[in-house]
Scaffold this active site. Structure first.
Site, PDB file in Angstrom:
ATOM      1  N   LYS A  83       0.807  -1.216   0.000  1.00  0.00           N
ATOM      2  CA  LYS A  83       0.000   0.000   0.000  1.00  0.00           C
ATOM      3  C   LYS A  83       0.841   1.268   0.000  1.00  0.00           C
ATOM      4  CE  LYS A  83      -4.438  -1.639   1.537  1.00  0.00           C
ATOM      5  NZ  LYS A  83      -5.462  -1.640   2.583  1.00  0.00           N
ATOM      6  N   LYS A 136      -3.775 -11.309  -6.193  1.00  0.00           N
ATOM      7  CA  LYS A 136      -5.047 -11.737  -5.611  1.00  0.00           C
ATOM      8  C   LYS A 136      -6.173 -10.827  -6.122  1.00  0.00           C
ATOM      9  CE  LYS A 136      -4.815  -8.772  -1.570  1.00  0.00           C
ATOM     10  NZ  LYS A 136      -4.781  -8.520  -0.155  1.00  0.00           N
ATOM     11  N   LYS A 140     -10.283  -5.320  -4.108  1.00  0.00           N
ATOM     12  CA  LYS A 140     -11.047  -4.129  -4.421  1.00  0.00           C
ATOM     13  C   LYS A 140     -10.145  -3.016  -4.934  1.00  0.00           C
ATOM     14  CE  LYS A 140     -15.144  -2.330  -4.028  1.00  0.00           C
ATOM     15  NZ  LYS A 140     -16.436  -2.945  -4.103  1.00  0.00           N
TER      16      LYS A 140
HETATM   17  P1  TYM Z   1     -10.323  -7.360   3.894  1.00  0.00           P
HETATM   18  O1  TYM Z   1     -11.477  -6.452   4.140  1.00  0.00           O
HETATM   19  O2  TYM Z   1      -9.309  -6.923   2.905  1.00  0.00           O
HETATM   20  O3  TYM Z   1     -10.825  -8.771   3.461  1.00  0.00           O
HETATM   21  C1  TYM Z   1     -11.823  -9.504   4.197  1.00  0.00           C
HETATM   22  C2  TYM Z   1     -11.512 -10.991   4.147  1.00  0.00           C
HETATM   23  O4  TYM Z   1     -11.467 -11.458   2.790  1.00  0.00           O
HETATM   24  C3  TYM Z   1     -10.266 -12.168   2.571  1.00  0.00           C
HETATM   25  N1  TYM Z   1      -9.832 -11.985   1.168  1.00  0.00           N
HETATM   26  C4  TYM Z   1      -9.579 -12.975   0.303  1.00  0.00           C
HETATM   27  N2  TYM Z   1      -9.628 -14.314   0.416  1.00  0.00           N
HETATM   28  C5  TYM Z   1      -9.318 -15.052  -0.674  1.00  0.00           C
HETATM   29  N3  TYM Z   1      -8.980 -14.514  -1.882  1.00  0.00           N
HETATM   30  C6  TYM Z   1      -8.906 -13.174  -2.045  1.00  0.00           C
HETATM   31  N4  TYM Z   1      -8.580 -12.662  -3.236  1.00  0.00           N
HETATM   32  C7  TYM Z   1      -9.217 -12.336  -0.932  1.00  0.00           C
HETATM   33  N5  TYM Z   1      -9.255 -10.990  -0.743  1.00  0.00           N
HETATM   34  C8  TYM Z   1      -9.629 -10.792   0.532  1.00  0.00           C
HETATM   35  C9  TYM Z   1      -9.269 -11.543   3.535  1.00  0.00           C
HETATM   36  O5  TYM Z   1      -8.189 -12.412   3.799  1.00  0.00           O
HETATM   37  C10 TYM Z   1     -10.119 -11.306   4.750  1.00  0.00           C
HETATM   38  O6  TYM Z   1     -10.226 -12.466   5.546  1.00  0.00           O
HETATM   39  N6  TYM Z   1      -7.303  -6.404   7.734  1.00  0.00           N
HETATM   40  C11 TYM Z   1      -8.482  -7.148   7.353  1.00  0.00           C
HETATM   41  C12 TYM Z   1      -9.719  -6.823   8.177  1.00  0.00           C
HETATM   42  C13 TYM Z   1      -9.578  -6.996   9.650  1.00  0.00           C
HETATM   43  C14 TYM Z   1      -9.528  -8.239  10.358  1.00  0.00           C
HETATM   44  C15 TYM Z   1      -9.460  -7.887  11.722  1.00  0.00           C
HETATM   45  C16 TYM Z   1      -9.514  -9.570   9.962  1.00  0.00           C
HETATM   46  C17 TYM Z   1      -9.548  -6.008  10.576  1.00  0.00           C
HETATM   47  N7  TYM Z   1      -9.465  -6.530  11.797  1.00  0.00           N
HETATM   48  C18 TYM Z   1      -9.378  -8.867  12.710  1.00  0.00           C
HETATM   49  C19 TYM Z   1      -9.444 -10.557  10.964  1.00  0.00           C
HETATM   50  C20 TYM Z   1      -9.357 -10.186  12.305  1.00  0.00           C
HETATM   51  C21 TYM Z   1      -8.807  -6.800   5.916  1.00  0.00           C
HETATM   52  O7  TYM Z   1      -8.453  -5.737   5.443  1.00  0.00           O
HETATM   53  O8  TYM Z   1      -9.590  -7.689   5.286  1.00  0.00           O
END
Ligand code: TYM
Length: 331
Positions: A112, A194, A197
């Protein structure tokens, strides 16, 4: 008993990577009677430049989408992160246990930072806030996609550090990751990345709220390779294998049976079949999203109920933490 916690950024509706890599698992855990808490992490979403009216709208779209996917507020706790003020207080405490070199090496941060000229401090401490999320609710298991594993390791490290400084308090959580390629759904336009968004290319990412025509268009233009038959080999043929993964995930068939059924098809024909399967799977979800979006007051209510459940636990943890650290005058 297991305590499941996970979070998701309110980026509007879910994409297929979030859904197949994480959200579906949350629903399954909930159905297996685990204690599931899901946070819509709006505080994480302000670490990159953002538009306030969009953020507010996206919180509701995300809530509607999670409900449409089967998160049931009667069984699970669903809430918006910023409604828990204890979280940022706890974040400060965990920041004091974190080191700069450890945060600087995390891959998501490094990716990022390429997008911004001067690095916001919030982006840097993002994973500490994530660890605060996990620890505050004393989670034992965190279901996430593979991209989040380095962040989970940080949470484990901070739990151990805290426990050894101030006494046994936090469980060292375990990540729960989908088997095989579903843990990392790839971009349709660049199978080296991957699905996400933030990828600028609109054709790269399928959103749960996409119309059938748009889904067909995106899958038809998915980048594959110069071999026309269908086979599954994520290393040699990441593009086609990603389609096979998606196909098997939405139909519930094994990878092998999906590939066997496609022996007579070339890639173009196969893409049509995958698009049909995705549309069939997502159509009811799309209708449900609309249904919930039309009932905003109900959503506000259930998110408030979720927040008050989560907050009780947060207050309990935080007061114990402050006591152990020698903060303040009470206790
Ligand atoms: P975020 O919002 O980017 O994504 C949410 C969840 O989706 C999964 N994910 C994917 N899995 C498979 N293939 C993909 N292409 C893909 N893109 C996204 C992510 O691994 C995630 O599980 N930092 C985290 C949010 C967060 C969080 C937490 C997660 C904040 N606090 C505490 C667990 C525990 C995030 O930005 O996820």
């Amino acid at each position: 008993p297991r305590k499941i916690f996970s979070g998701i950024q309110p980026t509007g509706s879910l994409h297929l990577g979030n859904y197949l890599g994480a959200v579906r698992r949350w629903v399954r855990l909930q159905e297996a009677h685990d204690d599931v808490t899901i946070s819509i992490v709006d505080m994480h979403s302000i670490t990159m430049p953002h538009n306030p009216p969009n953020l507010r709208e996206n919180i509701f779209v995300m809530a509607a989408t999670l409900l449409a996917c089967g998160i049931d507020p009667e069984k699970s706790t669903l809430f918006v992160q910023s409604s828990i003020p204890e979280l940022t207080e706890f974040n400060w405490i965990l920041s004091s246990l974190s080191t700069m070199p450890r945060l600087a090496q995390l891959p998501q941060f490094r990716e990022k930072t390429r997008l911004v000229k001067e690095i916001p401090l919030g982006l840097f401490v993002y994973p500490v806030l994530q660890a605060a999320d996990i620890l505050l609710y004393k989670a034992t298991h965190v279901p996430v996609g593979a991209d989040q594993l380095p962040h989970i390791q940080l949470a484990q490290h901070l739990a151990r550090t805290y426990n050894s400084c101030y006494g046994e308090t936090f469980p060292v959580c375990e990540a729960i990751v989908e088997n095989g390629e579903a843990s990392r759904i790839l971009s349709l336009q660049d199978p080296g990345q991957k699905m996400s968004k933030s990828i600028g290319d609109l054709l790269a990412t399928i959103n749960l709220a996409d119309s059938p025509d748009l889904i067909t268009k995106k899958i038809n233009s998915a980048v594959t390779d110069f071999t026309s038959d269908i086979s599954y080999n994520p290393n040699k043929r990441p593009g086609v294998s990603n389609l096979v993964t998606i196909h098997s995930q939405v139909t519930g068939q094994t990878i092998k049976s999906v590939v066997d059924e496609a022996t007579t098809l070339d890639t173009a024909k196969y893409k049509e079949r995958v698009a049909e399967a995705v549309i069939e799977h997502l159509s009811p979800i799309r209708e449900e999203i609309k249904h919930h979006l039309a009932r905003r007051n109900e959503m506000i209510h259930l998110l408030e109920v979720g927040a008050s459940k989560a907050r009780q636990q947060a207050q309990h943890t935080l007061s114990d933490v402050k006591q152990r650290l020698g903060l303040g005058t009470s206790g």
